[in-house]
Design a protein around this motif. Structure first.
Motif, short mmCIF file in Angstrom:
data_model
loop_
_atom_site.label_atom_id
_atom_site.label_comp_id
_atom_site.label_asym_id
_atom_site.label_seq_id
_atom_site.Cartn_x
_atom_site.Cartn_y
_atom_site.Cartn_z
N GLY A 28 0.80 -1.21 0.00
CA GLY A 28 0.00 0.00 0.00
C GLY A 28 0.84 1.27 0.00
O GLY A 28 0.30 2.36 -0.11
N MET A 29 2.14 1.11 0.13
CA MET A 29 3.01 2.28 0.11
C MET A 29 3.20 2.76 -1.32
O MET A 29 3.54 1.96 -2.21
CB MET A 29 4.38 1.94 0.69
CG MET A 29 4.38 1.71 2.17
SD MET A 29 6.03 1.53 2.86
CE MET A 29 6.75 0.25 1.87
N PRO A 30 2.98 4.05 -1.57
CA PRO A 30 3.23 4.56 -2.92
C PRO A 30 4.72 4.52 -3.24
O PRO A 30 5.56 4.72 -2.37
CB PRO A 30 2.73 6.00 -2.87
CG PRO A 30 2.34 6.27 -1.47
CD PRO A 30 2.47 5.03 -0.67
N THR A 31 5.01 4.22 -4.47
CA THR A 31 6.41 4.15 -4.91
C THR A 31 6.57 4.92 -6.22
O THR A 31 5.61 5.05 -6.99
CB THR A 31 6.85 2.69 -5.08
OG1 THR A 31 8.21 2.67 -5.51
CG2 THR A 31 6.00 1.93 -6.06
N ASP A 32 7.75 5.41 -6.44
CA ASP A 32 8.04 6.17 -7.65
C ASP A 32 8.68 5.30 -8.74
O ASP A 32 9.07 5.81 -9.78
CB ASP A 32 8.97 7.34 -7.34
CG ASP A 32 8.31 8.35 -6.42
OD1 ASP A 32 7.06 8.43 -6.43
OD2 ASP A 32 9.04 9.06 -5.71
N ALA A 33 8.82 4.03 -8.47
CA ALA A 33 9.47 3.14 -9.44
C ALA A 33 8.63 3.05 -10.71
O ALA A 33 7.40 2.96 -10.65
CB ALA A 33 9.66 1.76 -8.84
N PRO A 34 9.28 3.09 -11.86
CA PRO A 34 8.53 3.00 -13.11
C PRO A 34 7.93 1.60 -13.30
O PRO A 34 8.50 0.60 -12.90
CB PRO A 34 9.59 3.28 -14.19
CG PRO A 34 10.89 2.96 -13.54
CD PRO A 34 10.71 3.21 -12.07
N GLY A 35 6.76 1.57 -13.88
CA GLY A 35 6.12 0.29 -14.19
C GLY A 35 5.39 -0.35 -13.02
O GLY A 35 5.01 -1.51 -13.11
N THR A 36 5.19 0.38 -11.93
CA THR A 36 4.48 -0.19 -10.80
C THR A 36 2.98 0.08 -10.94
O THR A 36 2.56 1.05 -11.57
CB THR A 36 4.97 0.38 -9.46
OG1 THR A 36 4.81 1.79 -9.47
CG2 THR A 36 6.42 0.02 -9.21
N LEU A 37 2.21 -0.77 -10.32
CA LEU A 37 0.76 -0.63 -10.35
C LEU A 37 0.31 0.50 -9.43
O LEU A 37 0.98 0.80 -8.45
CB LEU A 37 0.10 -1.94 -9.87
CG LEU A 37 0.29 -3.16 -10.74
CD1 LEU A 37 -0.25 -4.39 -10.01
CD2 LEU A 37 -0.44 -2.98 -12.05
N PRO A 38 -0.85 1.09 -9.73
CA PRO A 38 -1.40 2.04 -8.76
C PRO A 38 -1.67 1.34 -7.44
O PRO A 38 -1.92 0.13 -7.39
CB PRO A 38 -2.72 2.48 -9.42
CG PRO A 38 -2.55 2.16 -10.87
CD PRO A 38 -1.62 1.00 -10.95
N VAL A 39 -1.63 2.09 -6.35
CA VAL A 39 -1.72 1.53 -5.02
C VAL A 39 -3.02 0.74 -4.82
O VAL A 39 -3.01 -0.37 -4.27
CB VAL A 39 -1.59 2.64 -3.95
CG1 VAL A 39 -1.89 2.11 -2.57
CG2 VAL A 39 -0.21 3.25 -4.00
N TYR A 40 -4.14 1.27 -5.28
CA TYR A 40 -5.42 0.59 -5.05
C TYR A 40 -5.48 -0.75 -5.79
O TYR A 40 -6.04 -1.71 -5.28
CB TYR A 40 -6.60 1.48 -5.41
CG TYR A 40 -6.69 1.88 -6.86
CD1 TYR A 40 -7.42 1.13 -7.76
CD2 TYR A 40 -6.05 3.03 -7.32
CE1 TYR A 40 -7.50 1.49 -9.09
CE2 TYR A 40 -6.13 3.40 -8.64
CZ TYR A 40 -6.85 2.63 -9.53
OH TYR A 40 -6.94 2.98 -10.84
N ILE A 41 -4.88 -0.85 -6.95
CA ILE A 41 -4.87 -2.12 -7.68
C ILE A 41 -3.92 -3.11 -6.99
O ILE A 41 -4.23 -4.29 -6.84
CB ILE A 41 -4.47 -1.91 -9.16
CG1 ILE A 41 -5.55 -1.12 -9.89
CG2 ILE A 41 -4.23 -3.24 -9.86
CD1 ILE A 41 -5.22 -0.76 -11.31
N ALA A 42 -2.77 -2.62 -6.55
CA ALA A 42 -1.82 -3.48 -5.84
C ALA A 42 -2.45 -4.03 -4.56
O ALA A 42 -2.30 -5.21 -4.23
CB ALA A 42 -0.55 -2.71 -5.52
#
Length: 129
Positions: A28-42
């Motif tokens: 649930g932690m937001p990350t700035d890494a490219p290609g990551t899913l949005p938090v709610y989907i993760a």
């Protein structure tokens, strides 16, 4: 090892609830890494499978404890993979491995001993003849 279903039920609860919290916090932690899913989907993809067996785990169903292990193994393998591939997330994955191992031992023991107490189990081949 104890043969009391109550001990194993307690062990399952002791490790399963913190596992849900850990997974929710970690993914649930937001990350700035490219290609990551949005938090709610993760969160949906990572936490939802852990919520499927909750009703049976709370009610103390031996069968639910047994099949919960299949879900737990997914998180165990995820933890092992992340320990190796993502050194910056190593502490999260070590905690995931510890919590899934404890919940697995608890759920297996509870399913075994409570299933015996309830008369559940697989019939032996000699019982059919």
């Amino acid at each position: 090892m104890p043969t009391s279903p109550r001990f194993y039920r307690w062990l399952t609860q002791l490790f399963y609830w913190p596992l849900i919290v850990l997974v929710a916090l970690w993914h649930g932690m937001p990350t700035d890494a490219p290609g990551t899913l949005p938090v709610y989907i993760a969160l949906v993809l990572w936490v939802l499978p852990l919520l499927f067996p909750l009703y049976g785990l709370v009610r103390g169903k031996a069968y639910t404890h047994a099949w919960t292990n299949f879900i737990l193994m997914f998180y165990f393998l995820h933890g092992l993979t992340v320990v190796y591939t993502h050194p910056d997330e190593r502490i999260w994955s070590i905690l995931e491995i510890i919590l899934t191992t404890g919940a697995f031992i608890g759920a297996t023991g509870y399913a075994r001993y409570q299933g015996r107490a309830e008369g559940l189990g697989l019939k032996k081949l000699k019982d059919y003849n």
